[in-house]
Design a protein around this motif. Structure first.
Motif, PDB file in Angstrom:
ATOM      1  N   LEU A  94       0.830  -1.212   0.000  1.00  0.00           N
ATOM      2  CA  LEU A  94       0.000   0.000   0.000  1.00  0.00           C
ATOM      3  C   LEU A  94       0.859   1.254   0.000  1.00  0.00           C
ATOM      4  N   ALA A  95       2.160   1.075  -0.120  1.00  0.00           N
ATOM      5  CA  ALA A  95       3.063   2.219  -0.174  1.00  0.00           C
ATOM      6  C   ALA A  95       4.208   1.870  -1.118  1.00  0.00           C
ATOM      7  N   PRO A  96       4.824   2.865  -1.763  1.00  0.00           N
ATOM      8  CA  PRO A  96       4.480   4.276  -1.634  1.00  0.00           C
ATOM      9  C   PRO A  96       3.189   4.609  -2.394  1.00  0.00           C
ATOM     10  N   CYS A  97       2.401   5.467  -1.795  1.00  0.00           N
ATOM     11  CA  CYS A  97       1.179   5.923  -2.456  1.00  0.00           C
ATOM     12  C   CYS A  97       0.557   7.051  -1.644  1.00  0.00           C
ATOM     13  N   ALA A  98       0.296   8.173  -2.313  1.00  0.00           N
ATOM     14  CA  ALA A  98      -0.397   9.271  -1.636  1.00  0.00           C
ATOM     15  C   ALA A  98      -1.877   8.930  -1.549  1.00  0.00           C
ATOM     16  N   GLU A  99      -2.552   9.487  -0.533  1.00  0.00           N
ATOM     17  CA  GLU A  99      -3.963   9.148  -0.337  1.00  0.00           C
ATOM     18  C   GLU A  99      -4.799   9.433  -1.586  1.00  0.00           C
ATOM     19  N   LYS A 100      -4.484  10.521  -2.292  1.00  0.00           N
ATOM     20  CA  LYS A 100      -5.303  10.877  -3.456  1.00  0.00           C
ATOM     21  C   LYS A 100      -5.217   9.822  -4.566  1.00  0.00           C
ATOM     22  N   ASP A 101      -4.158   9.022  -4.536  1.00  0.00           N
ATOM     23  CA  ASP A 101      -3.990   8.008  -5.586  1.00  0.00           C
ATOM     24  C   ASP A 101      -4.340   6.602  -5.109  1.00  0.00           C
ATOM     25  N   LYS A 102      -4.941   6.501  -3.919  1.00  0.00           N
ATOM     26  CA  LYS A 102      -5.090   5.159  -3.337  1.00  0.00           C
ATOM     27  C   LYS A 102      -5.941   4.226  -4.201  1.00  0.00           C
ATOM     28  N   LEU A 103      -6.847   4.803  -4.997  1.00  0.00           N
ATOM     29  CA  LEU A 103      -7.683   3.935  -5.833  1.00  0.00           C
ATOM     30  C   LEU A 103      -6.851   3.173  -6.860  1.00  0.00           C
ATOM     31  N   ASN A 146       3.348 -10.056  15.148  1.00  0.00           N
ATOM     32  CA  ASN A 146       4.401  -9.243  14.541  1.00  0.00           C
ATOM     33  C   ASN A 146       4.233  -9.195  13.025  1.00  0.00           C
ATOM     34  N   TYR A 147       4.560  -8.046  12.478  1.00  0.00           N
ATOM     35  CA  TYR A 147       4.432  -7.855  11.034  1.00  0.00           C
ATOM     36  C   TYR A 147       5.754  -7.335  10.491  1.00  0.00           C
ATOM     37  N   THR A 148       6.092  -7.796   9.293  1.00  0.00           N
ATOM     38  CA  THR A 148       7.205  -7.204   8.574  1.00  0.00           C
ATOM     39  C   THR A 148       6.764  -7.060   7.123  1.00  0.00           C
ATOM     40  N   ALA A 149       7.294  -6.062   6.429  1.00  0.00           N
ATOM     41  CA  ALA A 149       6.704  -5.685   5.145  1.00  0.00           C
ATOM     42  C   ALA A 149       7.731  -5.498   4.042  1.00  0.00           C
ATOM     43  N   TYR A 150       7.397  -6.047   2.897  1.00  0.00           N
ATOM     44  CA  TYR A 150       8.126  -5.762   1.662  1.00  0.00           C
ATOM     45  C   TYR A 150       7.538  -4.515   1.012  1.00  0.00           C
ATOM     46  N   MET A 151       8.348  -3.860   0.174  1.00  0.00           N
ATOM     47  CA  MET A 151       7.787  -2.882  -0.749  1.00  0.00           C
ATOM     48  C   MET A 151       7.430  -3.616  -2.039  1.00  0.00           C
ATOM     49  N   GLY A 152       6.246  -3.309  -2.578  1.00  0.00           N
ATOM     50  CA  GLY A 152       5.774  -3.986  -3.774  1.00  0.00           C
ATOM     51  C   GLY A 152       5.994  -3.166  -5.036  1.00  0.00           C
ATOM     52  N   HIS A 153       6.375  -3.853  -6.087  1.00  0.00           N
ATOM     53  CA  HIS A 153       6.710  -3.218  -7.361  1.00  0.00           C
ATOM     54  C   HIS A 153       5.514  -2.496  -7.985  1.00  0.00           C
ATOM     55  N   SER A 154       4.322  -3.115  -7.895  1.00  0.00           N
ATOM     56  CA  SER A 154       3.164  -2.462  -8.522  1.00  0.00           C
ATOM     57  C   SER A 154       2.871  -1.116  -7.861  1.00  0.00           C
ATOM     58  N   ALA A 155       2.982  -1.080  -6.539  1.00  0.00           N
ATOM     59  CA  ALA A 155       2.766   0.193  -5.834  1.00  0.00           C
ATOM     60  C   ALA A 155       3.851   1.198  -6.207  1.00  0.00           C
ATOM     61  N   LEU A 156       5.093   0.738  -6.199  1.00  0.00           N
ATOM     62  CA  LEU A 156       6.218   1.630  -6.495  1.00  0.00           C
ATOM     63  C   LEU A 156       6.088   2.227  -7.890  1.00  0.00           C
ATOM     64  N   ARG A 157       5.775   1.394  -8.837  1.00  0.00           N
ATOM     65  CA  ARG A 157       5.644   1.809 -10.225  1.00  0.00           C
ATOM     66  C   ARG A 157       4.491   2.799 -10.378  1.00  0.00           C
ATOM     67  N   THR A 158       3.375   2.496  -9.723  1.00  0.00           N
ATOM     68  CA  THR A 158       2.212   3.359  -9.820  1.00  0.00           C
ATOM     69  C   THR A 158       2.508   4.724  -9.180  1.00  0.00           C
ATOM     70  N   TYR A 159       3.254   4.715  -8.093  1.00  0.00           N
ATOM     71  CA  TYR A 159       3.623   5.960  -7.398  1.00  0.00           C
ATOM     72  C   TYR A 159       4.457   6.858  -8.311  1.00  0.00           C
ATOM     73  N   VAL A 160       5.420   6.234  -8.989  1.00  0.00           N
ATOM     74  CA  VAL A 160       6.351   7.021  -9.809  1.00  0.00           C
ATOM     75  C   VAL A 160       5.736   7.368 -11.167  1.00  0.00           C
ATOM     76  N   MET A 161       4.966   6.469 -11.739  1.00  0.00           N
ATOM     77  CA  MET A 161       4.540   6.633 -13.131  1.00  0.00           C
ATOM     78  C   MET A 161       3.062   6.968 -13.305  1.00  0.00           C
ATOM     79  N   GLY A 162       2.263   6.901 -12.229  1.00  0.00           N
ATOM     80  CA  GLY A 162       0.828   7.167 -12.370  1.00  0.00           C
ATOM     81  C   GLY A 162       0.177   6.182 -13.326  1.00  0.00           C
ATOM     82  N   GLU A 163      -0.771   6.669 -14.126  1.00  0.00           N
ATOM     83  CA  GLU A 163      -1.504   5.797 -15.070  1.00  0.00           C
ATOM     84  C   GLU A 163      -0.559   5.103 -16.053  1.00  0.00           C
ATOM     85  N   ARG A 164       0.564   5.752 -16.358  1.00  0.00           N
ATOM     86  CA  ARG A 164       1.516   5.139 -17.306  1.00  0.00           C
ATOM     87  C   ARG A 164       2.016   3.791 -16.805  1.00  0.00           C
ATOM     88  N   ALA A 165       1.980   3.596 -15.480  1.00  0.00           N
ATOM     89  CA  ALA A 165       2.469   2.337 -14.898  1.00  0.00           C
ATOM     90  C   ALA A 165       1.705   1.137 -15.439  1.00  0.00           C
TER      91      ALA A 165
END
Ligand SMILES: [Zn+2]
Length: 569
Positions: A94-103, A146-165
C-alpha cells in the motif's frame, strides 16, 4: 528471579529440529529468560502438561498490508499458531502511495488478491505517502502479532509513473525515481522488494497489474539496489513460461543470474500441477545450481492442494451460466427455494450439462469450470475428501444433482473444493522436504472469499505429522519456525533460546488440526470472507504476552513491526 510468565511441564520442541525434551520455559521482559527446571515464581503460569511448547510460527507469504489496520490479530493466521507474518508479497503493497492516488493501488489489489475495495476504503486510515511513512503507520497501529513488510513493485511503479504504470515501460527518469524510493524503503526497514509477472494478477478491468509492464532490466536494476545496500529479499510471482523448454530455460537463467549478480536472496512460490506434473522440478534444481554459483535462492511451498473453496454462499463454478446467474443473484433463502423447484432445478442441471466438459481458464483463485473428478465435497476439514464424480457414480445420479442435493442438505452452506495445483500429495511432500524450500504461502489477507490457506501450517502438523507420520514433529516445527526466520532474517526469532524473543505456542499434538471454515461478513463495510480456526492450541504468546488462550483473544496487543536489518543497526 521473578518471571512474567512460566510455561510449566511442557514438552519443548525448540524449532532447531533437535529432539524434544521436558522443560519449563520462563519468560521476562518479552524474552525467553530460562529453559529448564524453574523453581522461581511468575506473575502468570501456564500448565502445559501433555502439550508441546514451540516457537511461534512464521508465515512469510501473506497480504495483510491492508488488514493490519482493521484486524490487529492477523486472523485467520493467528488462529493457527502464527506469531509473525511477512506482508507485501507479489508486488502488492500500500506504499508508496499518496492518499489521493489510493484507488490506483487498490486497483492492483482488488482482483489480483480479492480484497474488496470498500473494505479497504472503510478500514484504512491512509496516513502515509512514502514507504517509510507506511512502516511508521504500521508501527503505531496496535497489533496482536508481529508484522514485517516488503515494498511492492506495482505500488512503487504506480507511485512514480501514475496511469503510465499500467501502460508502458519505465523511462530512465522513472527508473531513477523508483530506485530512490526503494533505497529509502530498505534503509527504513522494508524486509525486501516483491514483483509479479504472472497473468494471474490482473486488475478488475482485465488489464495487467502495474509490475507486469516492467521489462527485465527494470527488475534487475531494482533488485540491484538491494544488492548495493546489502539487505533485502526479492520475492517474485513468476513469469508464465508455458511448457516450451527454451522459455523455461530463459526464465530460469535470468533468475539465477539475478541472484548471483546481485547477491540478493531470491524467492518464489512453486506448486506441482496435474496438467504438467514435472514442471516444478527444474525450479528446485535451480536453487541448488544458484547456490553452487554463489547466489541464494529458496522456494516457497504449500503443505497441501491449493484449493478454491466453493459454496452457494460465495461462488460456484456455474455462476456465469445465464440460467444460474439469475438464480444466484437472489438472497440465499430464495436460491434454496428455487433449487427445490423441480422445473428450475432441471434447467440448472441442463445448463451445466450443455457446457463443454473441459475446464476453462480462470484468473488467480477464481473458480474454473467444473470437472467433477476434480471437485471435492468438503464434509470435514481435513482430507481425504470424495469427488463429486465418485459420489455421482455410486448413487447413479447426475453430478450436478449430487452437488445440489448436498448443498440443500446444509441449507446451501456446504463447501466444495476445487484444486488448482498441488493435486499430487507425493509431490507436495517431496517439495516440503527439499532442503531449499520453506513451507509458507497462506496468502492470508488475500483471496478472502476464494481460498482458506491460513490453515496450511496447522494442516502440516495434523496431516503430515500425525495422520501420515511422514515428518516428525521436530522436523515440521523447524520448517515452520527456524527455517522462515532464517531465510527472512528475523533475527532472534524462530527458536526457543534464552535471550530470544518470546514468541511461543503451546498446543496439543494429538488435537492440533484445522477446523471447518465458515463464511462471515465481518470485514469493514460488511465485506465477506472465509474464516477458519484450528483446534488444539492452548496458548499463543507474542513478545512474552499471552495473546490467545484456547484461541480466544485475551485483549493483549504486544505485536511489533519487525524492521529489516538496516533499520536495526
Ligand atoms: Zn501472493
Amino acid at each position: 528471579m521473578h518471571y512474567d510468565l512460566i510455561i510449566r511441564n511442557g514438552t519443548v520442541v525448540d524449532g532447531s529440529g533437535m529432539p524434544r525434551f521436558r522443560a519449563d520455559v520462563g519468560i521476562a521482559g518479552g524474552k525467553i529468560a530460562a529453559i529448564g527446571k524453574i523453581r522461581d515464581g511468575a506473575t502468570e503460569v501456564i500448565d502445559a502438561d501433555g502439550h508441546v511448547v514451540s516457537p511461534g510460527i512464521i508465515d512469510a507469504h501473506t497480504h495483510m498490508d491492508a488488514q493490519v489496520f482493521w484486524d490487529p490479530l492477523g486472523t485467520c493466521s493467528c488462529w493457527h499458531g502464527i506469531t509473525s507474518v511477512v506482508m507485501g508479497n507479489c508486488g502488492f503493497s500500500l506504499a508508496p502511495c499518496a492518499e489521493k492516488d489510493k484507488l490506483l493501488v487498490m486497483r492492483n489489489l482488488e482482483r489480483a488478491e480479492d480484497i474488496a475495495p470498500e473494505a479497504m476504503e472503510a478500514g484504512i486510515r491512509w496516513a502515509w505517502e512514502t514507504f517509510p511513512q507506511y512502516l511508521d503507520a504500521v508501527e503505531r497501529t496496535p497489533k496482536g502479532i508481529n508484522y514485517t513488510a516488503y515494498m511492492g513493485h506495482s505500488a512503487l511503479r504506480t507511485y512514480v509513473m501514475g496511469e503510465r504504470a499500467f501502460e508502458r515501460e519505465a523511462t530512465a527518469d522513472d527508473l531513477d525515481a523508483m530506485k530512490r524510493e526503494l533505497r529509502a524503503a530498505i534503509r527504513a526497514g522494508a524486509i525486501g522488494f516483491t514483483t509479479s509477472r504472472t497473468r494471474n494478477h490482473q486488475t478488475p478491468d482485465g488489464q495487467p497489474v502495474a509490475s507486469r509492464l516492467a521489462n527485465w532490466n527494470e527488475v534487475r536494476q531494482l533488485v540491484g539496489v538491494m544488492g548495493e545496500e546489502g539487505a533485502g529479499v526479492f520475492e517474485i510471482a513468476g513469469e508464465d513460461t508455458g511448457l516450451a523448454p527454451d522459455r523455461i530455460r530463459d526464465y530460469l537463467g535470468r533468475l539465477k543470474a539475478l541472484a548471483v549478480d546481485s547477491g540478493v536472496p531470491v524467492t518464489y512460490g512453486m506448486f506441482s500441477s496435474r496438467k504438467a506434473p514435472d514442471y516444478w522440478r527444474p525450479f528446485f534444481t535451480l536453487a541448488d545450481e544458484t547456490a553452487a554459483a554463489g547466489g541464494r535462492m529458496f522456494i516457497q511451498v504449500h503443505s497441501r492442494s491449493l484449493n478454491v473453496v466453493l459454496s452457494f454462499e460465495t461462488t460456484m463454478p456455474f455462476d456465469k451460466l445465464p440460467v444460474w446467474r439469475d438464480i444466484r443473484k437472489l438472497p440465499l433463502a430464495e436460491q434454496e427455494a428455487a433449487l427445490r423447484n423441480p422445473e428450475i432445478r432441471r434447467k440448472l442441471v441442463e445448463a451445466v450439462n450443455n457446457e463443454p466438459r473441459e475446464e476453462g481458464r480462470g484468473i488467480g483463485a477464481e473458480p474454473r469450470r467444473a470437472n467433477f473428478k476434480w471437485l471435492f465435497v468438503m464434509d470435514k476439514a481435513s482430507p481425504p475428501h470424495r469427488s463429486v464424480a465418485e459420489i455421482a457414480e455410486e448413487l447413479d445420479k447426475d453430478p450436478v444433482e449430487v452437488i445440489i442435493d448436498l448443498a440443500l442438505e446444509k441449507h446451501l452452506k456446504q463447501f466444495f473444493l476445487q484444486p488448482l495445483a498441488n493435486e499430487n500429495q507425493d509431490h507436495v511432500l517431496e517439495m516440503m522436504r527439499h532442503p531449499r524450500s520453506v513451507v509458507t504461502f497462506s496468502d492470508s489477507g488475500a483471496h478472502v472469499s476464494q481460498i482458506m490457506d491460513s490453515s496450511l501450517q496447522s494442516h502440516l502438523l495434523s496431516y503430515w505429522v500425525r495422520d501420515k507420520q511422514a515428518l516428525t514433529l521436530e522436523q515440521a516445527i523447524r520448517m515452520l519456525t527456524f527455517v522462515p526466520a532464517s531465510y527472512w532474517g528475523l533475527s532472534g526469532r524462530g527458536l526457543l533460546r534464552e535471550g530470544w524473543a518470546a514468541d511461543v505456542i503451546v498446543f496439543d499434538p494429538d488435537k492440533i488440526a484445522p477446523m471447518m471454515p465458515h463464511l462471515d461478513h465481518d470485514l469493514p463495510a460488511g465485506a465477506r470472507r472465509l474464516k477458519q480456526k484450528a483446534a488444539g492450541l492452548m496458548a499463543t504468546v507474542v513478545n512474552g504476552e499471552v495473546v490467545l488462550r484456547n484461541n480466544e483473544h485475551t485483549g493483549a496487543l504486544p505485536g511489533q513491526l519487525l524492521r529489516g536489518p538496516l533499520a536495526r543497526r
